[in-house]
Design an enzyme around this catalytic site. Structure first.
Site, PDB file in Angstrom:
ATOM      1  N   PRO A  78       0.800  -1.221   0.000  1.00 51.78           N
ATOM      2  CG  PRO A  78      -0.973  -1.603   1.483  1.00 51.78           C
ATOM      3  CD  PRO A  78       0.335  -2.186   1.018  1.00 51.78           C
ATOM      4  CB  ALA A 135       6.458   0.104  -0.923  1.00 49.84           C
ATOM      5  CD  GLU A 143       7.208  -7.649 -13.906  1.00 54.32           C
ATOM      6  OE1 GLU A 143       6.135  -7.097 -13.580  1.00 54.32           O
ATOM      7  OE2 GLU A 143       8.113  -7.919 -13.086  1.00 54.32           O
ATOM      8  NE  ARG A 158     -21.006   3.001 -39.509  1.00 57.97           N
ATOM      9  CZ  ARG A 158     -22.280   2.938 -39.127  1.00 57.97           C
ATOM     10  NH1 ARG A 158     -22.977   1.833 -39.380  1.00 57.97           N
ATOM     11  NH2 ARG A 158     -22.845   3.935 -38.493  1.00 57.97           N
ATOM     12  CG  HIS A 197     -14.406   0.651 -34.031  1.00 54.46           C
ATOM     13  ND1 HIS A 197     -13.037   0.607 -34.206  1.00 54.46           N
ATOM     14  CD2 HIS A 197     -14.846  -0.616 -34.290  1.00 54.46           C
ATOM     15  CE1 HIS A 197     -12.664  -0.630 -34.539  1.00 54.46           C
ATOM     16  NE2 HIS A 197     -13.743  -1.379 -34.595  1.00 54.46           N
ATOM     17  N   GLY A 198     -16.327   5.050 -34.074  1.00 56.44           N
ATOM     18  CA  GLY A 198     -17.465   5.888 -33.729  1.00 56.44           C
ATOM     19  C   GLY A 198     -18.214   5.356 -32.527  1.00 56.44           C
ATOM     20  N   GLY A 223       4.197  -2.989 -13.832  1.00 60.79           N
ATOM     21  CA  GLY A 223       5.540  -3.322 -14.287  1.00 60.79           C
ATOM     22  C   GLY A 223       6.479  -2.124 -14.265  1.00 60.79           C
ATOM     23  N   GLY A 224       6.034  -1.035 -13.669  1.00 57.52           N
ATOM     24  CA  GLY A 224       6.782   0.224 -13.661  1.00 57.52           C
ATOM     25  C   GLY A 224       6.110   1.218 -14.585  1.00 57.52           C
TER      26      GLY A 224
END
Length: 384
Positions: free
Chosen positions: A131, A133, A245, A271, A341-342, A366-367
């Site tokens: 919480p 860190a 990572e 479309r 896509h509206g 992951g930073g």
């Protein structure tokens, strides 16, 4: 675009994993999104079919296939199917947790844990964030005090992926309160350890099927035999593994951007507005041209990082560059694709809407992008 990263073995692996995703994940993804976690039977099925712990040596039940390109294939196929949340239990297990065991566990620990990592009987997690860190590991407060053959652990962790479903949690603990970095250690906490509790199931806006939880430790007694490496070696071990990572997140970022672009190209071709397809408008063509170019350029960059990683040539700075660049690209591409896509882009029945929600975390976990730039900036130095 043509890519030189893979060979026939990876192509065959891709077809196999694509079939697994289609059969074992896609039919259940919506249900798992509602539940906030996947069924562990899927994870075990991944182990049965050879998609877990590929890098584990044959002596411990694995394939001995220490080739990061297999992980790249898994990430790309999960993004392709738009089920990255449900599949993240696999990617975290393989890409993030397993390297700590391969690199830091002793022989007894490997024999105890690695077979389960391959079979799917043991799902891994790693608990760093607290919480108070996040990226600053020197601020970790969860304590582990040696008492005979045990460590007594007290503290709390938050935002832990696989936090509910995991069977083995690699936990960053402070074994020496006087040393900000050299006082950190890695302790493997097994499910069922007295004093170890799963807390809140956190309610996220995206990646909802990826279980994320708070963890707490109240006089939890963990055998000293579960310590990875020597006391105080945790920070160095973490730094050595964070590069992979972050590279995984870069791979995920460009894969997500590419699939969002593919969906949008299909949509804009079909479309119509004012009697012509959306691709007939200059603005649409220009936006798509810019995004297509940016995705291809980033793909080449990330593939090069992967090739260098295979040769053991990338470091934390390289990974930070790839992570922030590819995830920021993902955010930009998905946002602009949703715009094209509206109104339909705002409907959850369209994949771009779901991807939009899943994308937002990419520049944070992951930073954060800001932390990645700080890492890079520290190496540049002042002009002489």
């Amino acid at each position: 675009m043509s890519r030189r990263l893979f060979d026939e073995t990876h192509d065959d692996f891709r077809q196999s994993f694509r079939a697994f995703v289609r059969a074992e994940i896609v039919p259940h993804h919506d249900r798992w999104e509602e539940a906030g976690r996947v069924d562990k039977e899927m994870f075990r099925a991944a182990g049965d079919q050879g998609f877990l712990g590929m890098a584990v040596p044959e002596a411990y039940g694995g394939l001995g296939a220490d080739d990061f390109r297999f992980h790249v294939v898994i990430i790309e196929e999960l993004q392709r199917a738009n089920v990255i949340g449900s599949g993240m239990c696999i990617t975290l297990h393989n890409d993030v947790v397993l390297p700590y065991l391969l690199g830091a566990a002793d022989e007894e620990q490997k024999r105890r844990w690695l077979p389960g990592f391959v079979s799917g009987e043991t799902m891994g997690a790693i608990a760093m964030t607290e919480p108070g860190a996040g990226s600053d590991l020197a601020a970790v407060r969860t304590s582990a005090v040696r008492d005979g053959d045990d460590y007594v652990v007290n503290g709390a962790k938050t935002f832990i992926t696989n936090g509910l479903n995991s069977d083995l949690v690699l936990t960053v603990v402070r074994t020496d309160p006087t040393e900000p970095h050299r006082g950190l250690s890695l302790l493997a906490v097994e499910d069922g350890t007295p004093g170890f509790e799963r807390g809140r199931h956190l309610d996220k806006i995206g990646l909802r099927s990826q279980d994320t939880a708070e963890l707490s430790f109240s006089d939890a007694r963990v055998p000293a035999a579960n310590l990875l490496g020597e006391p105080g070696s945790g920070f160095g071990t973490l730094m050595a593994n964070l590069a992979q990572e972050r590279l995984s997140l870069a791979v995920s970022g460009v894969a997500a951007a590419r699939v969002a672009l593919d969906w949008t190209l299909d949509y804009c071709r079909e479309r119509e507005a004012f009697g012509q397809p959306l691709t007939g408008f200059q603005n649409t063509k220009f936006v798509l041209a810019e995004l297509s170019t940016a995705v291809d350029v980033t793909q080449v960059y990330v593939d090069d990082l992967v090739e260098r990683h295979l040769r053991g040539e990338i470091d934390g700075v390289d990974a930070a560059k790839g992570k922030w660049w590819a995830t920021e690209l993902q955010k930009r591409v998905v946002d602009q694709c949703l715009q094209l896509h509206g109104g339909y882009g705002f409907m959850r029945e369209y994949p771009i809407a779901r991807a939009y929600l899943d994308t937002r975390i990419q520049t944070i976990y992951g930073g954060t992008t800001e932390i990645m730039k700080e890492i890079i900036g520290r190496t540049l130095g002042a002009a002489s």
